[in-house]
Design a protein around this motif. Structure first.
Motif, PDB file in Angstrom:
ATOM      1  N   ARG A 186      -6.192   9.325  -7.411  1.00 17.86           N
ATOM      2  CA  ARG A 186      -6.049   7.977  -7.959  1.00 17.86           C
ATOM      3  C   ARG A 186      -5.925   6.967  -6.818  1.00 17.86           C
ATOM      4  NH1 ARG A 186      -7.375   4.839 -12.202  1.00 17.86           N
ATOM      5  NH2 ARG A 186      -7.614   6.886 -13.147  1.00 17.86           N
ATOM      6  N   TRP A 187      -5.307   7.369  -5.704  1.00 18.09           N
ATOM      7  CA  TRP A 187      -5.249   6.462  -4.563  1.00 18.09           C
ATOM      8  C   TRP A 187      -6.657   6.211  -4.013  1.00 18.09           C
ATOM      9  CZ3 TRP A 187      -3.139   2.517  -2.797  1.00 18.09           C
ATOM     10  CH2 TRP A 187      -3.366   2.083  -1.480  1.00 18.09           C
ATOM     11  N   GLN A 188      -7.503   7.242  -4.024  1.00 19.55           N
ATOM     12  CA  GLN A 188      -8.903   7.058  -3.612  1.00 19.55           C
ATOM     13  C   GLN A 188      -9.583   6.021  -4.512  1.00 19.55           C
ATOM     14  OE1 GLN A 188     -10.635  10.985  -3.771  1.00 19.55           O
ATOM     15  NE2 GLN A 188     -10.308  11.337  -1.595  1.00 19.55           N
ATOM     16  N   ILE A 240      -4.864  -3.628  -4.984  1.00 15.65           N
ATOM     17  CA  ILE A 240      -3.844  -2.676  -4.495  1.00 15.65           C
ATOM     18  C   ILE A 240      -2.875  -2.333  -5.626  1.00 15.65           C
ATOM     19  CG2 ILE A 240      -1.811  -2.412  -2.984  1.00 15.65           C
ATOM     20  CD1 ILE A 240      -3.339  -4.201  -0.923  1.00 15.65           C
ATOM     21  N   ALA A 294      -3.379  11.745  -5.026  1.00 17.26           N
ATOM     22  CA  ALA A 294      -4.350  11.351  -3.996  1.00 17.26           C
ATOM     23  C   ALA A 294      -5.657  10.856  -4.608  1.00 17.26           C
ATOM     24  CB  ALA A 294      -4.614  12.519  -3.049  1.00 17.26           C
ATOM     25  N   GLN A 308       0.825   3.818  -3.086  1.00 16.16           N
ATOM     26  CA  GLN A 308       0.283   5.148  -2.786  1.00 16.16           C
ATOM     27  C   GLN A 308       1.284   6.255  -3.123  1.00 16.16           C
ATOM     28  OE1 GLN A 308      -1.113   5.475   1.248  1.00 16.16           O
ATOM     29  NE2 GLN A 308      -2.086   7.454   0.904  1.00 16.16           N
ATOM     30  N   SER A 309       2.575   5.950  -2.939  1.00 17.85           N
ATOM     31  CA  SER A 309       3.614   6.967  -3.187  1.00 17.85           C
ATOM     32  C   SER A 309       3.791   7.261  -4.675  1.00 17.85           C
ATOM     33  CB  SER A 309       4.946   6.502  -2.596  1.00 17.85           C
ATOM     34  OG  SER A 309       5.461   5.410  -3.337  1.00 17.85           O
ATOM     35  N   ILE A 352       0.838  -1.205   0.000  1.00 17.60           N
ATOM     36  CA  ILE A 352       0.000   0.000   0.000  1.00 17.60           C
ATOM     37  C   ILE A 352       0.871   1.253   0.000  1.00 17.60           C
ATOM     38  CG2 ILE A 352      -1.531   1.377   1.494  1.00 17.60           C
ATOM     39  CD1 ILE A 352      -2.981  -1.288   2.154  1.00 17.60           C
ATOM     40  N   GLU A 353       1.876   1.259   0.861  1.00 19.11           N
ATOM     41  CA  GLU A 353       2.778   2.415   0.958  1.00 19.11           C
ATOM     42  C   GLU A 353       3.501   2.659  -0.371  1.00 19.11           C
ATOM     43  OE1 GLU A 353       6.669   3.440   3.597  1.00 19.11           O
ATOM     44  OE2 GLU A 353       5.073   2.349   4.629  1.00 19.11           O
ATOM     45  N   THR A 364      -8.074   3.609  -6.139  1.00 19.72           N
ATOM     46  CA  THR A 364      -7.500   2.306  -5.792  1.00 19.72           C
ATOM     47  C   THR A 364      -8.155   1.741  -4.536  1.00 19.72           C
ATOM     48  OG1 THR A 364      -5.388   2.826  -6.861  1.00 19.72           O
ATOM     49  CG2 THR A 364      -5.345   1.101  -5.178  1.00 19.72           C
ATOM     50  N   GLN A 365      -8.374   2.584  -3.540  1.00 23.48           N
ATOM     51  CA  GLN A 365      -9.052   2.125  -2.318  1.00 23.48           C
ATOM     52  C   GLN A 365     -10.469   1.629  -2.632  1.00 23.48           C
ATOM     53  OE1 GLN A 365      -8.210   5.851  -0.098  1.00 23.48           O
ATOM     54  NE2 GLN A 365      -7.459   4.518   1.526  1.00 23.48           N
TER      55      GLN A 365
END
Length: 197
Positions: free
Chosen positions: A20-22, A50, A18, A13-14, A9-10, A24-25
């Motif tokens: 696109r991370w939303q 993930i 943000a 996410q990096s 995840i870390e 992915t979640q």
């Protein structure tokens, strides 16, 4: 090297903004729900979700170089660049993040295009990418409704939406997507025949 879920995840996410991370979640949550509903492995669905967009924000020349260097199908380069991050992402998941499970790697690899004879995990991750809560495009609510009843029917509707979008813009459709849709229609027809007898 194998990484824990938290490390994956870390790392992912990096590599993305943000928003696109939303997304992915949302795919993670939806993939696990679909896996539980339709009998796929929820843990595999979670890991594939993930990692599904791990290469999404790479420069296109970097993705092109990987496709050429690692003997991925060169025909990819003749089609929409939006397809490239999926096979590149599967390669990254295997070689940089230590994912060895072929089912997970394939679900990442085919989450944008689909393929003929999609596995259950392929279907779950591909559909989760279409219908996660942040998605907002014409027809998405209909696909979500179908997802409550029939995995294949929902995926066909998803591919129909993609193909329609490309046709309206006079863009070429990647052949694997046509094969995926045709295969799903055959599966759905067989399901309906079986339930009618």
């Amino acid at each position: 090297m194998n990484r824990t879920r938290e490390q994956l995840i870390e790392a992912v996410q990096s590599q993305m903004p943000a928003v696109r991370w939303q997304h992915t979640q949302g795919v993670m949550t939806t993939a696990v729900q679909l896996a539980k509903k339709y009998g796929a492995d929820p843990n595999k669905a979670d890991i594939a979700a993930i990692l599904h967009d791990v290469a999404k924000y790479w420069q296109t020349d970097r993705m092109e170089q990987m496709i050429r260097e690692h003997n991925m199908p060169s025909e990819l380069l003749e089609y929409d660049k939006q397809l490239w991050h999926a096979p590149v992402g599967a390669h990254v998941a295997q070689h940089e993040y230590g994912i060895e499970d072929v089912e997970i790697l394939d679900a990442i690899k085919y989450h944008t295009s689909g393929r003929e004879k999609m596995t259950l995990l392929d279907k779950v991750v591909c559909l989760a990418d279409y219908i996660e809560p942040g998605r907002d495009f014409p027809g998405v609510d209909h696909i979500r409704e179908l997802a409550e009843q029939n995995l294949n029917a929902a995926l066909i509707a998803g591919f129909d939406s993609t193909i329609r979008f490309l046709i309206e813009r006079r863009r070429r459709v990647f052949p694997l997507t046509i094969h995926a849709r045709n295969g799903l229609i055959l599966e759905l027809e067989a399901e309906l025949e079986k339930s009618a007898t």
